[in-house]
Design a protein around this motif. Structure first.
Motif, PDB file in Angstrom:
ATOM      1  N   ALA A  91     -12.074   0.235  -4.778  1.00  0.00           N
ATOM      2  CA  ALA A  91     -11.337  -1.002  -4.497  1.00  0.00           C
ATOM      3  C   ALA A  91     -10.027  -0.599  -3.828  1.00  0.00           C
ATOM      4  CB  ALA A  91     -11.075  -1.783  -5.779  1.00  0.00           C
ATOM      5  N   VAL A  92      -9.742  -1.204  -2.671  1.00  0.00           N
ATOM      6  CA  VAL A  92      -8.565  -0.825  -1.890  1.00  0.00           C
ATOM      7  C   VAL A  92      -7.641  -2.025  -1.756  1.00  0.00           C
ATOM      8  CG1 VAL A  92      -9.780   0.957  -0.602  1.00  0.00           C
ATOM      9  CG2 VAL A  92      -9.766  -1.360   0.263  1.00  0.00           C
ATOM     10  N   ASP A  93      -6.377  -1.726  -1.608  1.00  0.00           N
ATOM     11  CA  ASP A  93      -5.374  -2.768  -1.417  1.00  0.00           C
ATOM     12  C   ASP A  93      -5.472  -3.322  -0.003  1.00  0.00           C
ATOM     13  OD1 ASP A  93      -4.392  -2.396  -3.986  1.00  0.00           O
ATOM     14  OD2 ASP A  93      -3.033  -0.796  -3.336  1.00  0.00           O
ATOM     15  N   ASP A  94      -5.253  -4.641   0.092  1.00  0.00           N
ATOM     16  CA  ASP A  94      -5.302  -5.297   1.383  1.00  0.00           C
ATOM     17  C   ASP A  94      -4.401  -6.523   1.327  1.00  0.00           C
ATOM     18  OD1 ASP A  94      -5.985  -5.705   3.982  1.00  0.00           O
ATOM     19  OD2 ASP A  94      -7.927  -6.627   3.580  1.00  0.00           O
ATOM     20  N   THR A  95      -4.192  -7.138   2.452  1.00  0.00           N
ATOM     21  CA  THR A  95      -3.392  -8.361   2.527  1.00  0.00           C
ATOM     22  C   THR A  95      -4.258  -9.491   3.057  1.00  0.00           C
ATOM     23  OG1 THR A  95      -2.627  -7.754   4.740  1.00  0.00           O
ATOM     24  CG2 THR A  95      -1.235  -7.116   2.855  1.00  0.00           C
ATOM     25  N   ALA A  96      -3.939 -10.701   2.629  1.00  0.00           N
ATOM     26  CA  ALA A  96      -4.671 -11.889   3.075  1.00  0.00           C
ATOM     27  C   ALA A  96      -3.674 -13.010   3.326  1.00  0.00           C
ATOM     28  CB  ALA A  96      -5.709 -12.308   2.035  1.00  0.00           C
ATOM     29  N   GLU A 133       1.424 -14.488   3.327  1.00  0.00           N
ATOM     30  CA  GLU A 133       0.734 -13.209   3.201  1.00  0.00           C
ATOM     31  C   GLU A 133       0.834 -12.721   1.761  1.00  0.00           C
ATOM     32  OE1 GLU A 133       1.878  -8.928   4.677  1.00  0.00           O
ATOM     33  OE2 GLU A 133       0.998 -10.050   6.353  1.00  0.00           O
ATOM     34  N   ILE A 134      -0.303 -12.533   1.140  1.00  0.00           N
ATOM     35  CA  ILE A 134      -0.331 -12.073  -0.246  1.00  0.00           C
ATOM     36  C   ILE A 134      -1.133 -10.781  -0.314  1.00  0.00           C
ATOM     37  CG2 ILE A 134      -0.129 -14.396  -1.191  1.00  0.00           C
ATOM     38  CD1 ILE A 134      -3.137 -14.307  -1.758  1.00  0.00           C
ATOM     39  N   LYS A 135      -0.831  -9.986  -1.332  1.00  0.00           N
ATOM     40  CA  LYS A 135      -1.552  -8.737  -1.557  1.00  0.00           C
ATOM     41  C   LYS A 135      -2.783  -8.998  -2.408  1.00  0.00           C
ATOM     42  CE  LYS A 135       2.321  -5.520  -1.138  1.00  0.00           C
ATOM     43  NZ  LYS A 135       3.086  -4.426  -1.801  1.00  0.00           N
ATOM     44  N   THR A 136      -3.859  -8.353  -2.063  1.00  0.00           N
ATOM     45  CA  THR A 136      -5.103  -8.511  -2.804  1.00  0.00           C
ATOM     46  C   THR A 136      -5.859  -7.190  -2.778  1.00  0.00           C
ATOM     47  OG1 THR A 136      -7.147  -9.790  -2.980  1.00  0.00           O
ATOM     48  CG2 THR A 136      -6.367  -9.293  -0.772  1.00  0.00           C
ATOM     49  N   LYS A 137      -6.997  -7.177  -3.421  1.00  0.00           N
ATOM     50  CA  LYS A 137      -7.857  -5.991  -3.447  1.00  0.00           C
ATOM     51  C   LYS A 137      -9.217  -6.366  -2.890  1.00  0.00           C
ATOM     52  CE  LYS A 137      -5.954  -3.086  -7.121  1.00  0.00           C
ATOM     53  NZ  LYS A 137      -5.850  -1.888  -6.285  1.00  0.00           N
ATOM     54  N   ARG A 138      -9.753  -5.481  -2.122  1.00  0.00           N
ATOM     55  CA  ARG A 138     -11.099  -5.671  -1.580  1.00  0.00           C
ATOM     56  C   ARG A 138     -11.976  -4.522  -2.066  1.00  0.00           C
ATOM     57  NH1 ARG A 138     -11.493  -9.606   2.280  1.00  0.00           N
ATOM     58  NH2 ARG A 138      -9.550 -10.278   3.270  1.00  0.00           N
ATOM     59  N   SER A 139     -13.182  -4.877  -2.434  1.00  0.00           N
ATOM     60  CA  SER A 139     -14.111  -3.868  -2.934  1.00  0.00           C
ATOM     61  C   SER A 139     -14.938  -3.311  -1.790  1.00  0.00           C
ATOM     62  CB  SER A 139     -15.032  -4.479  -3.997  1.00  0.00           C
ATOM     63  OG  SER A 139     -15.798  -5.535  -3.437  1.00  0.00           O
ATOM     64  N   PRO A 184     -11.388  -2.983   4.676  1.00  0.00           N
ATOM     65  CA  PRO A 184     -10.106  -2.708   5.335  1.00  0.00           C
ATOM     66  C   PRO A 184     -10.000  -1.247   5.727  1.00  0.00           C
ATOM     67  CG  PRO A 184      -9.797  -2.979   2.976  1.00  0.00           C
ATOM     68  CD  PRO A 184     -11.221  -3.343   3.261  1.00  0.00           C
ATOM     69  N   LEU A 185      -9.352  -1.011   6.851  1.00  0.00           N
ATOM     70  CA  LEU A 185      -9.197   0.363   7.329  1.00  0.00           C
ATOM     71  C   LEU A 185      -8.306   1.194   6.420  1.00  0.00           C
ATOM     72  CD1 LEU A 185      -8.828  -0.248  11.163  1.00  0.00           C
ATOM     73  CD2 LEU A 185     -10.848   0.503   9.912  1.00  0.00           C
ATOM     74  N   SER A 186      -7.522   0.512   5.572  1.00  0.00           N
ATOM     75  CA  SER A 186      -6.683   1.262   4.631  1.00  0.00           C
ATOM     76  C   SER A 186      -7.516   2.037   3.619  1.00  0.00           C
ATOM     77  CB  SER A 186      -5.739   0.304   3.898  1.00  0.00           C
ATOM     78  OG  SER A 186      -6.470  -0.701   3.221  1.00  0.00           O
ATOM     79  N   ALA A 187      -8.810   1.709   3.524  1.00  0.00           N
ATOM     80  CA  ALA A 187      -9.679   2.455   2.604  1.00  0.00           C
ATOM     81  C   ALA A 187      -9.796   3.918   3.014  1.00  0.00           C
ATOM     82  CB  ALA A 187     -11.072   1.820   2.556  1.00  0.00           C
TER      83      ALA A 187
END
Length: 755
Positions: free
Chosen positions: A477-482, A488-494, A562-565
């Motif tokens: 699970a990586v941090d992402d923004t939506a 703009e809020i911070k969230t997590k994407r699996s 997300p590319l942040s992964a």
């Protein structure tokens, strides 16, 4: 004394033949037990007589008898009394064994004369429930008897060890008696000791017999249970799961349960109201107790009374909470019961059973989990109240005054009643457990009775569900923004396995399409638009690189990765590049420089590191040079950049080559020059412009040396070596026709005679 009984002291096998082939429960066994009862009664009568005789002997001991004689006589009397107790117990156990044998005979007869149950299918579901419950109870009782048999087997082994030690003591005493006959008093004491040892040995025998009879009773009860289980199993097999449970039956069941739940909810609300009042009273009593403690003129009696009042009200609060928790637990059990009955209705709905079976299995598992959690919570509450009860009993035992002890007695009674109230929930819990066990059996039967097509569909559904579970398995699970409502809020994407496979599939298919489109477009540009081959390779490299980067970004966006992964992997890659891929990076950047600077192109004839050939490809890491021998040489790009490189076709594909020719002195020089130029012009591979040129280069020791300079255009279809060879052949033919001699070395050897 115990010869007949000792024959029964050998443990019997635990296995039970439910077909009636063994002798347990037979008339012969019953007759043997009757004979043992008769023998036991005789031994009991004899033991009573021996005990009376020992009492008379003890009373008749003279006053001058020693303490040792009196002690041995008393021990002998006590041993005889113990023998009487053992024989009485054995007699009672034999009566119980007789009763169990008769019950087993009756159960065997009932099994042999078994008749099908009355009525016609389908029978009411309650009939099947009663039969299943009976089967479960019989099996549970059989397992319980098996555990008892194991315990008695261990006890028999321990008793045999004690009996063996008593035999050793008796033999040693008998050996000592022969050496003490000279002393009458010592001989009398020794006789009493021998009698005591024999009595002790006899008691061990009786204890073994008693334990073995207990074991035989359990074995007989176990066989009786097996016979009853067999009879009940016959009834269950006859039913063949042909039971009826209609929607109307379910509605009636649910109506009864709802009525119970309504009553329990009313009681729960009542207890909640009482709890509010009790908490308020206990709080006020606690405040009064604290006030009296802080008041200096308060008497000890007032403080003690306030403390008792507060503890009494606090115990009342605990009692109300326990009652409310009990009603809450009963409500949850009734709700579970409702769900179980609903599942059972689905199990008897044959039209939709195949599609609902998987869902029913999941619901049954979930209900079992909920019940286990409830049982665990109830156990914890009971343990907590048990600890409180132990503490109250300890305080009661440490009470200093009768009034204080009486007060704690009242608290102990309240806590005991509360504890018993909690334990009463176990009955309802056992009922729900039975229903769950019955539903599990019905689910198993339903799964067994499915036809082939339904099994195939269920297998396909199970496979699909397993595949979906694997497909949705979260790797990281990586941090992402939506962006939500413009913010703009911070969230997590699996990042799941499915997303990863999807991204790889998009990359594979997309890269294949991009490569195909670029190759065909460039091939069309080369053939139609006049784009050079080397330039098409460079353009293709850059287009592929740009398309690949764009494809990676689009692929991960499509599957919502997300590319942040890859931030962590990027850092790890940087470290690996820094320490382990120096040569790779050097070749990589060298390849990029070659593509940008265009110092070599596809089709160029180059010479590097003693290798001459045509450049056939320029890669990111290495380039390929095909030599005249047909071998492909993979040259690292860093070698092409760092070492001396000769590009024969860098600015123009035309190269000048020279041929050296030597003719004999006396030849016509002008004619030789004309023949040399004419031989070059006549060859197809030699360029006419610049025109070939022949010059007299040097006067050699063997002849005149001429140099022919000619230009050749290098291309994939032209071989410089072949062209030069053709020119040499033409020169040789022209010289032969004109009679021009090619000199060769001549040596004069002079021989001198010996002196």
């Amino acid at each position: 004394m115990t010869s007949l009984l000792l024959k029964t002291a050998t443990p019997s096998a635990k296995g039970t033949d439910v077909t009636g082939a063994d002798n347990l429960g037979s008339k012969e066994q019953l007759a043997s037990v009757t004979a043992q009862q008769t023998e036991t009664q005789k031994q009991l009568d004899q033991a009573i007589a021996d005990s009376n005789k020992a009492k008379i002997t003890l009373a008749a001991l003279p006053a001058e008898a020693s303490d040792a004689q009196r002690l041995l006589a008393m021990q002998l009397d006590a041993s005889l009394q113990t023998r009487i107790d053992y024989l009485s117990q054995i007699n009672d156990l034999l009566k119980e064994l007789d009763r169990q044998i008769r019950n087993t005979i009756a159960a065997d007869a009932e099994r042999e004369s078994w008749n099908p149950p009355p009525g016609t299918p389908p029978w009411p579901l309650s009939v099947g429930d009663d039969t299943l419950v009976a089967l479960q109870q019989f099996k549970a009782q059989i397992n319980k008897q098996d555990r008892k048999i194991d315990i008695l087997d261990q006890e028999i082994v321990a008793q045999k060890k004690l009996r063996s030690q008593a035999e050793i003591d008796l033999r040693q005493s008998l050996g000592t008696s022969s050496s003490s006959r000279a002393n009458p008093e010592a001989e009398a004491v020794l006789r009493l000791d021998i009698d005591r040892t024999r009595t002790k040995l006899d008691l061990y025998d009786l204890d073994l017999i008693r334990t073995d009879i207990e074991r035989r009773i359990i074995l007989q009860l176990r066989r009786l249970l097996y016979v009853q289980l067999s009879t009940t199993q016959k009834t269950w097999d006859f039913y063949q799961n042909r039971f009826s449970f209609t929607q109307q039956d379910l509605d009636n069941r649910l109506a009864e349960i709802d009525k119970k739940i309504a009553g329990l909810r009313a009681k729960e609300l009542e207890e909640s109201s009482r709890l509010t009042q009790s908490v308020a009273k206990a709080k006020a009593a606690s405040a009064l107790f604290e006030t009296l403690q802080s008041r200096q003129n308060a008497s000890s009696n007032e403080i003690a009374q306030a403390k008792r009042t507060w503890l009494t009200l606090d115990a009342a609060v605990a009692g109300v909470r326990t009652a409310r928790a009990k009603y809450r637990a009963l409500i949850e059990l009734e709700l579970l019961t409702k769900d179980i009955w609903s599942m059972r209705r689905q199990l008897h709905d044959e039209d939709n059973l195949s599609s609902d079976l998987k869902n029913i299995q999941l619901r049954q598992s979930e209900d079992s989990r909920k019940l286990d959690q409830g049982i665990q919570y109830l156990k914890e509450v009971i343990d907590e109240n048990s600890q409180s009860l132990i503490a109250l009993r300890e305080q009661r035992n440490n009470a200093n005054s009768p009034s204080e002890k009486s007060f704690y007695d009242g608290l102990v009674q309240q806590n005991s009643a509360r504890l018993e109230d909690l334990r009463s929930v176990d009955t309802q819990t056992d009922r729900v457990k039975q229903l769950l066990a019955i539903s599990a059996i019905e689910i198993e039967n339903a799964a067994t009775n499915l036809n082939l097509w339904e099994n195939v569909k269920n297998f396909a559904a199970a496979s699909r569900e397993a595949f979906q579970t694997i497909w949705r398995y979260e790797l990281i699970a990586v941090d992402d923004t939506a962006i939500v409502d413009g913010r703009e809020i911070k969230t997590k994407r699996s990042v799941t396995i499915g997303k990863s496979i999807g991204a790889l599939a998009i990359l594979f298919i997309g890269f294949s399409l991009i490569s195909t489109i670029i190759k065909r477009s460039l091939a069309l540009a080369v053939s139609k638009a006049g784009l050079t081959l080397s330039r098409s390779v460079v353009v293709g490299r850059w287009l592929t690189l740009g398309g690949g980067i764009t494809l990676v970004i689009c692929a991960f966006n499509l599957v919502e990765i997300p590319l942040s992964a890859f931030a962590f992997f990027g850092g790890a890659l940087a470290i690996g590049v820094g320490f382990g891929t120096q040569n790779l990076l050097k070749n990589l950047f060298s390849g990029v420089m070659l593509l940008i600077e265009k110092s070599i192109r596809i089709g160029d004839v180059v010479e590097v590191d003693n290798i001459t050939g045509t450049v056939t490809s320029i890669g990111i890491r290495f380039s390929t040079i095909q030599s005249a021998h047909g071998t492909d040489n993979l040259i690292p790009n860093s070698v092409l950049v760092e070492q001396k490189l000769i590009n024969w076709t860098y600015s123009t594909p035309d190269v000048r080559r020279e041929i050296q020719v030597t003719v004999a002195y006396g030849s016509d020089v002008k004619r030789v020059i004309d023949l040399l130029v004419q031989a070059c012009v006549e060859q197809e591979g030699v360029l006419s412009e610049p025109s070939p040129m022949a010059t007299l280069h040097e006067f050699g020791d063997r002849g005149l040396i001429f140099i022919v300079q000619l230009w050749i255009r290098i291309n994939p279809t032209t071989s410089v070596i072949a062209t030069l060879g053709t020119v040499r052949l033409a020169i040789l033919d022209a010289f032969n026709k004109e009679g021009i001699e090619l000199p060769f070395p001549q040596y004069v050897v002079q021989l001198q005679p010996d002196n």
